[in-house]
Design an enzyme around this catalytic site. Sequence first.
Site, PDB file in Angstrom:
ATOM      1  N   HIS A  62      -4.673   5.205  -2.866  1.00 14.55           N
ATOM      2  CA  HIS A  62      -5.849   6.053  -3.015  1.00 14.55           C
ATOM      3  C   HIS A  62      -5.418   7.418  -3.528  1.00 14.55           C
ATOM      4  O   HIS A  62      -4.331   7.904  -3.193  1.00 14.55           O
ATOM      5  CB  HIS A  62      -6.561   6.215  -1.661  1.00 14.55           C
ATOM      6  CG  HIS A  62      -7.038   4.940  -1.086  1.00 14.55           C
ATOM      7  ND1 HIS A  62      -6.667   4.489   0.162  1.00 14.55           N
ATOM      8  CD2 HIS A  62      -7.847   3.980  -1.598  1.00 14.55           C
ATOM      9  CE1 HIS A  62      -7.246   3.320   0.405  1.00 14.55           C
ATOM     10  NE2 HIS A  62      -7.966   2.989  -0.648  1.00 14.55           N
ATOM     11  N   TYR A  67       0.851  -1.183   0.000  1.00 14.96           N
ATOM     12  CA  TYR A  67       0.000   0.000   0.000  1.00 14.96           C
ATOM     13  C   TYR A  67       0.891   1.239   0.000  1.00 14.96           C
ATOM     14  O   TYR A  67       1.763   1.385   0.866  1.00 14.96           O
ATOM     15  CB  TYR A  67      -0.910   0.012   1.222  1.00 14.96           C
ATOM     16  CG  TYR A  67      -1.758   1.270   1.317  1.00 14.96           C
ATOM     17  CD1 TYR A  67      -2.686   1.555   0.333  1.00 14.96           C
ATOM     18  CD2 TYR A  67      -1.614   2.153   2.376  1.00 14.96           C
ATOM     19  CE1 TYR A  67      -3.461   2.714   0.395  1.00 14.96           C
ATOM     20  CE2 TYR A  67      -2.380   3.303   2.451  1.00 14.96           C
ATOM     21  CZ  TYR A  67      -3.307   3.585   1.459  1.00 14.96           C
ATOM     22  OH  TYR A  67      -4.052   4.722   1.510  1.00 14.96           O
ATOM     23  N   LEU A 109       1.264   4.828   0.830  1.00 17.97           N
ATOM     24  CA  LEU A 109       0.607   5.839   1.654  1.00 17.97           C
ATOM     25  C   LEU A 109       0.754   7.220   1.042  1.00 17.97           C
ATOM     26  O   LEU A 109      -0.215   7.971   0.944  1.00 17.97           O
ATOM     27  CB  LEU A 109       1.200   5.849   3.066  1.00 17.97           C
ATOM     28  CG  LEU A 109       0.863   4.696   4.001  1.00 17.97           C
ATOM     29  CD1 LEU A 109       1.704   3.465   3.684  1.00 17.97           C
ATOM     30  CD2 LEU A 109       1.111   5.107   5.450  1.00 17.97           C
TER      31      LEU A 109
END
Length: 241
Positions: free
Chosen positions: A162, A121, A123
């Site tokens: 994201h 992931y 960040l």
Amino acid sequence: MTSFNWYRYSGSKDSNRDHHDATSQYSNPLFTSTADLQLRFLCPSDLDQVKDLCKEWFPIQYPEAWYRDITSDPRFYSLAAVYQSKLVGLLIAEVKQSNAINKEDKGILDGRMYSNCTVGYILSLGVCSSFRRQGVASLLLDSFLTHVTQSENQICKAIYLHVLTMNSAAIRFYEKHYFRLHSFLPYYYSVDGKCKDGFTYVLYINGGHPPWGLLYPFFKAKLIYSQIYSFKYLFSITSLH
């Protein structure tokens, strides 16, 4: 969502809250290529400089504990690009068990097929404005991809992140590096007290793929690209020491 919610990186939404082409006070009149850069991992002595950069780059406020974690906790892959002793780019990532994926991203992998795998992931990824468009962000991302595609990390099947739907520069960057849109996240972000929509983007590696279903055949070409991409970085880029 309060500013503290940005920090939750277990049990709730992940701590990354956007990827920016950052502005910065640093100029680079002599910088000509990424060969002039040093890549190294963050350490506790970087905390103040990292804090200044993140405050400048990102539209959120991280708590003090977050800065301590990313500069000292080995579970984070916290990589800096350094030019003339100054941090000019940062990539903060982690590799975690697939069952630790937050609720909104559970559909990245088929839980039955990939119950014992890991995922990466991202960040945060930021670069000082005067160093943008010169390969710094790509260099940082390439290093992380090299790490997760090494032989000992073959159980890592996907990298995800994201991004704000309105951050077109970041979206173009990740799509250029073969990340593909996975899902739309309505009202996922809180920026200056206002709710903003987000996207989840995914790059499948080490033979990973989306959950099987009616749409899976349409992903085949993209998966071939991602697997070639993983192979390329496994054999063409040396790992950090």
